[in-house]
Design an enzyme around this catalytic site. Structure first.
Site, PDB file in Angstrom:
ATOM      1  NE  ARG A  85      43.523  23.293  -3.184  1.00 36.97           N
ATOM      2  CZ  ARG A  85      43.613  24.417  -3.889  1.00 36.97           C
ATOM      3  NH1 ARG A  85      44.493  25.338  -3.562  1.00 36.97           N
ATOM      4  NH2 ARG A  85      42.837  24.587  -4.897  1.00 36.97           N
ATOM      5  NE  ARG A 124      39.743  32.056 -11.835  1.00 35.73           N
ATOM      6  CZ  ARG A 124      40.036  31.316 -10.794  1.00 35.73           C
ATOM      7  NH1 ARG A 124      40.567  31.865  -9.724  1.00 35.73           N
ATOM      8  NH2 ARG A 124      39.803  30.030 -10.822  1.00 35.73           N
ATOM      9  NE  ARG A 157      42.612  28.453 -12.450  1.00 34.07           N
ATOM     10  CZ  ARG A 157      42.665  28.495 -11.114  1.00 34.07           C
ATOM     11  NH1 ARG A 157      43.060  29.597 -10.495  1.00 34.07           N
ATOM     12  NH2 ARG A 157      42.327  27.448 -10.400  1.00 34.07           N
TER      13      ARG A 157
HETATM   14  P1  AP5 Z   1      44.307  27.240  -7.110  1.00 32.61           P
HETATM   15  O1  AP5 Z   1      44.877  28.049  -8.175  1.00 32.61           O
HETATM   16  O2  AP5 Z   1      44.748  27.455  -5.708  1.00 32.61           O
HETATM   17  O3  AP5 Z   1      42.728  27.357  -7.216  1.00 32.61           O
HETATM   18  P2  AP5 Z   1      41.554  27.427  -6.117  1.00 32.61           P
HETATM   19  O4  AP5 Z   1      41.873  27.176  -4.709  1.00 32.61           O
HETATM   20  O5  AP5 Z   1      40.533  26.552  -6.699  1.00 32.61           O
HETATM   21  O6  AP5 Z   1      41.202  28.888  -6.008  1.00 32.61           O
HETATM   22  P3  AP5 Z   1      41.034  29.869  -7.165  1.00 32.61           P
HETATM   23  O7  AP5 Z   1      42.378  30.332  -7.636  1.00 32.61           O
HETATM   24  O8  AP5 Z   1      40.102  29.308  -8.183  1.00 32.61           O
HETATM   25  O9  AP5 Z   1      40.220  31.064  -6.427  1.00 32.61           O
HETATM   26  P4  AP5 Z   1      40.755  32.261  -5.563  1.00 32.61           P
HETATM   27  O10 AP5 Z   1      40.203  32.087  -4.184  1.00 32.61           O
HETATM   28  O11 AP5 Z   1      42.210  32.492  -5.706  1.00 32.61           O
HETATM   29  O12 AP5 Z   1      39.932  33.443  -6.245  1.00 32.61           O
HETATM   30  P5  AP5 Z   1      40.441  34.659  -7.192  1.00 32.61           P
HETATM   31  O13 AP5 Z   1      41.140  35.677  -6.366  1.00 32.61           O
HETATM   32  O14 AP5 Z   1      41.120  34.148  -8.410  1.00 32.61           O
HETATM   33  O15 AP5 Z   1      44.521  25.713  -7.431  1.00 32.61           O
HETATM   34  C1  AP5 Z   1      44.304  25.205  -8.727  1.00 32.61           C
HETATM   35  C2  AP5 Z   1      44.624  23.702  -8.752  1.00 32.61           C
HETATM   36  O16 AP5 Z   1      46.005  23.492  -8.435  1.00 32.61           O
HETATM   37  C3  AP5 Z   1      43.865  22.852  -7.748  1.00 32.61           C
HETATM   38  O17 AP5 Z   1      42.588  22.476  -8.214  1.00 32.61           O
HETATM   39  C4  AP5 Z   1      44.806  21.655  -7.617  1.00 32.61           C
HETATM   40  O18 AP5 Z   1      44.709  20.818  -8.739  1.00 32.61           O
HETATM   41  C5  AP5 Z   1      46.169  22.315  -7.655  1.00 32.61           C
HETATM   42  N1  AP5 Z   1      46.641  22.716  -6.325  1.00 32.61           N
HETATM   43  C6  AP5 Z   1      46.891  23.987  -5.893  1.00 32.61           C
HETATM   44  N2  AP5 Z   1      47.319  23.975  -4.622  1.00 32.61           N
HETATM   45  C7  AP5 Z   1      47.331  22.665  -4.232  1.00 32.61           C
HETATM   46  C8  AP5 Z   1      47.656  22.016  -3.028  1.00 32.61           C
HETATM   47  N3  AP5 Z   1      48.058  22.691  -1.946  1.00 32.61           N
HETATM   48  N4  AP5 Z   1      47.544  20.660  -2.970  1.00 32.61           N
HETATM   49  C9  AP5 Z   1      47.157  19.956  -4.064  1.00 32.61           C
HETATM   50  N5  AP5 Z   1      46.834  20.509  -5.244  1.00 32.61           N
HETATM   51  C10 AP5 Z   1      46.919  21.866  -5.328  1.00 32.61           C
HETATM   52  O19 AP5 Z   1      39.005  35.274  -7.573  1.00 32.61           O
HETATM   53  C11 AP5 Z   1      38.124  34.559  -8.419  1.00 32.61           C
HETATM   54  C12 AP5 Z   1      37.384  35.534  -9.334  1.00 32.61           C
HETATM   55  O20 AP5 Z   1      36.535  36.371  -8.537  1.00 32.61           O
HETATM   56  C13 AP5 Z   1      38.296  36.506 -10.117  1.00 32.61           C
HETATM   57  O21 AP5 Z   1      37.741  36.743 -11.374  1.00 32.61           O
HETATM   58  C14 AP5 Z   1      38.278  37.792  -9.275  1.00 32.61           C
HETATM   59  O22 AP5 Z   1      38.494  38.944 -10.077  1.00 32.61           O
HETATM   60  C15 AP5 Z   1      36.860  37.757  -8.726  1.00 32.61           C
HETATM   61  N6  AP5 Z   1      36.738  38.361  -7.391  1.00 32.61           N
HETATM   62  C16 AP5 Z   1      37.622  38.307  -6.368  1.00 32.61           C
HETATM   63  N7  AP5 Z   1      37.144  38.956  -5.290  1.00 32.61           N
HETATM   64  C17 AP5 Z   1      35.915  39.413  -5.646  1.00 32.61           C
HETATM   65  C18 AP5 Z   1      34.901  40.157  -4.954  1.00 32.61           C
HETATM   66  N8  AP5 Z   1      35.069  40.558  -3.670  1.00 32.61           N
HETATM   67  N9  AP5 Z   1      33.749  40.418  -5.601  1.00 32.61           N
HETATM   68  C19 AP5 Z   1      33.561  40.024  -6.908  1.00 32.61           C
HETATM   69  N10 AP5 Z   1      34.482  39.322  -7.617  1.00 32.61           N
HETATM   70  C20 AP5 Z   1      35.647  39.022  -6.982  1.00 32.61           C
HETATM   71 MG    MG Z   2      43.754  31.557  -6.758  1.00 33.34          MG
END
Ligand code: AP5
Ligand code: MG
Length: 219
Positions: A85, A124, A157
């Protein structure tokens, strides 16, 4: 095979990595899921990480690299979700992989427009135990608040509050978008428009992974 799934918060990395892991047998490694497990266990890392995560900041590189290092060599291959990241993390991954037999094979960038991302995150909820994501609008758990997969408790979350989401988007632009440039400079980023139904996105990703197609396919 090692695949890096990149994309902004809400792009569907977790949703798709779970499905791809089931269909390919590859191990799904999500640093966000690992950190939330640390927070839930009350470990030293969890206590440190919680503060950063709740406000939408990144956890320091040194903690992340130490946490993930031992997991990157898996016989069935790995699907990285949420790591690397920062450019520092990407370089650390390259260095760690130099010690093993396979480098990063594919970097896939899942792009979704900002309005759709905000909408997805505002709907979500996540299982606190197995971390299965749900959409309260289009794909809610069968029984409210209870995970279909493991019976755990499903909740929103803390970092999906609007102010934290806005900050996470900025952090993504400032610190994670440069990772895409880093990989593009090596010529290996595949672009996927990750809108449409989860099934449609899954199909696109499966085809991309199957073709094992390296090379830049920039917008
Ligand atoms: P992390 O959990 O990785 O969060 P993120 O990158 O912000 O991504 P999300 O989990 O929010 O989204 P996603 O892409 O996984 O989407 P999802 O499938 O859930 O990180 C959280 C925190 O941890 C960071 O802010 C940081 O603090 C820390 N962290 C983590 N990794 C780090 C690193 N490497 N370095 C430093 N800090 C780190 O889908 C989202 C929603 O959309 C769901 O409700 C789903 O059902 C819906 N959805 C999915 N696909 C579709 C579709 N095609 N159409 C409609 N709805 C959909
Ligand atoms: Mg995620």
């Amino acid at each position: 095979m090692r695949i890096v799934l990149m994309g902004p918060p809400g792009a569907g990395k977790g949703t798709q990595a779970r499905r791809l892991s089931e269909s390919t047998g590859m191990k799904h490694l999500s640093t966000g899921d690992m950190l939330r497990a640390e927070v839930a266990s009350g470990s030293e890392l969890g206590l440190l990480a919680k503060e950063f995560m709740d406000r939408g900041d990144l956890v320091p590189d040194s903690n992340i690299i130490a946490m993930i290092q031992q997991h990157i060599d898996h016989p069935a291959g790995i699907l990285l979700d949420g790591f690397p990241r920062t450019v520092v993390q990407a370089k650390a991954l390259d260095e760690a992989l130099e010690q093993t037999t396979t480098p990063v094979d594919q970097v896939i960038h899942m792009s979704v427009d900002i309005d759709e991302l905000v909408k997805r995150l505002s709907n979500r909820a996540l299982c606190g135990d197995c971390q299965t994501p749900y959409s309260l609008e289009s794909d809610p758990p069968s029984q409210p608040g209870i995970c279909d997969n493991c019976g755990g408790s499903v909740a929103v979350r803390v970092d999906d509050r609007p102010e934290a989401v806005t900050h996470r988007m900025k952090v993504y632009q400032d610190l994670t978008a440069p990772v895409l440039d880093y990989y593009k400079s090596h010529g290996d980023v595949v672009e996927i428009v990750a809108t449409g139904s989860p099934d449609e996105v899954f199909e696109k990703l499966s085809q991309t992974i199957k073709s094992g197609m390296p090379g830049v396919n920039a917008n």
